[in-house]
Scaffold this active site. Sequence first.
Site, PDB file in Angstrom:
ATOM      1  N   ARG A 231       0.861  -1.184   0.000  1.00 35.60           N
ATOM      2  CA  ARG A 231       0.000   0.000   0.000  1.00 35.60           C
ATOM      3  C   ARG A 231       0.895   1.230   0.000  1.00 35.60           C
ATOM      4  NH1 ARG A 231      -3.223  -2.835  -1.658  1.00 35.60           N
ATOM      5  NH2 ARG A 231      -5.348  -3.242  -0.957  1.00 35.60           N
ATOM      6  N   ASP A 255       3.798   0.029  -7.509  1.00 36.10           N
ATOM      7  CA  ASP A 255       2.487  -0.374  -8.025  1.00 36.10           C
ATOM      8  C   ASP A 255       1.366   0.296  -7.244  1.00 36.10           C
ATOM      9  OD1 ASP A 255       0.843  -2.116  -9.749  1.00 36.10           O
ATOM     10  OD2 ASP A 255       0.259  -3.076  -7.865  1.00 36.10           O
ATOM     11  N   GLU A 260      -4.486   7.191  -5.068  1.00 40.66           N
ATOM     12  CA  GLU A 260      -4.668   6.531  -6.369  1.00 40.66           C
ATOM     13  C   GLU A 260      -5.955   7.019  -7.006  1.00 40.66           C
ATOM     14  OE1 GLU A 260      -4.299   2.295  -5.805  1.00 40.66           O
ATOM     15  OE2 GLU A 260      -2.300   2.493  -4.981  1.00 40.66           O
ATOM     16  N   HIS A 279      -1.487  -0.111  -9.887  1.00 41.31           N
ATOM     17  CA  HIS A 279      -2.069  -1.040  -8.910  1.00 41.31           C
ATOM     18  C   HIS A 279      -2.635  -2.291  -9.597  1.00 41.31           C
ATOM     19  CE1 HIS A 279      -3.911  -1.266  -4.624  1.00 41.31           C
ATOM     20  NE2 HIS A 279      -3.633  -2.476  -5.096  1.00 41.31           N
ATOM     21  N   VAL A 280      -1.749  -2.976 -10.302  1.00 36.12           N
ATOM     22  CA  VAL A 280      -2.174  -4.180 -11.029  1.00 36.12           C
ATOM     23  C   VAL A 280      -1.360  -5.415 -10.652  1.00 36.12           C
ATOM     24  CG1 VAL A 280      -3.054  -2.976 -13.073  1.00 36.12           C
ATOM     25  CG2 VAL A 280      -0.620  -3.561 -12.962  1.00 36.12           C
ATOM     26  N   ALA A 282      -1.416  -7.686  -8.528  1.00 32.54           N
ATOM     27  CA  ALA A 282      -2.080  -8.959  -8.193  1.00 32.54           C
ATOM     28  C   ALA A 282      -2.951  -9.477  -9.327  1.00 32.54           C
ATOM     29  CB  ALA A 282      -2.952  -8.764  -6.955  1.00 32.54           C
TER      30      ALA A 282
END
Length: 318
Positions: A231, A255, A260, A279-280, A282
């Site tokens: 995070r 990431d 965001e 934020h990809v 995962a």
Amino acid sequence: MATLNIVVFNPLADRHIELIKAAEPTVNIIVCDEKTIREHMPECHILTTWGWAETRHLYQAAPHLEWIHALSAGVEKLLFPEIQGADTILTNSKGIHGIPVSEHVLAMMLAFSRGLNLSIQQQQARIWKRIPTNELHEHTLAIIGLGAIGREIAKKAKALGMTVLASKQEMTTELFVDKLYPSDNDSMLEMLSQADFVVIALPLTEDTENLIGLKQLSVMKPSAYLFNIARGAIINEADLVTALEQKLIRGAGLDVFAHEPLPESSPLWAMPNVIITPHVAALSPAYLDRAIKLFADNLTRFIQGRDMINLVDKVKGY
Ligand code: OXD
């Protein structure tokens, strides 16, 4: 028992519905988007959503809600005071992220090590110029937070011939870690000073917010790279910008961000020694299959009154 209404805040494929129905054929599954979700709250018993989705207003409109399941590992938007003081069960999808996130971290580490970030910039400008390249082999990786994701990163790093250090609250025997550090500040500084690559793989809590600031960045090697797939708020972003500008560290693969989408005004966008992904880490085509399988397993447990998996401590936040 009256029919259970499960509201799902994400599109589902037929195979996902079938997985849930196989666990409990009698449930009613209502798939919603942002526009329609609120109208289903009065009848909702189980809400399946994302940890980053604004949920407090939905919770207030859901008098029969018994359980919220996060399709993510993070539950940051699901820890509002009303739920913390109530019996509502909160579970998450911890444990399904190891494969894609470790591949994402490896991709960013290899990109820096092989100079791909610079080659791509040169390619766009049609420049043929040899750039410095390196190997991960015999370099040292430090993993801050050795959970399911950290372990998968450690395993892959060992396969590439790296030395793996990791920090963790409880000392355990770890197959793919050369040295395990406790999570106190001094141990962390010692570990950071040894590493060529540092990965943050911790949940965001009151204790981990701003855990990495100028003090921690200053003890890292000037040749080291920092990666965050956890995070954004775990790093003090202003300190990171300073550390990158002053070359206290060589680069960062990020990431996740404190805000965001990352604001257009962020200096991180323009830094040649930063790789930004939205934020990809995962995500992959397998993500929802794994997440729904885990949810369906927990649904059976919920209905049978058995112990549920991935219960989140609503005070600790993980
Ligand atoms: C998560 C994530 O929390 O992917 O699941 O960030």
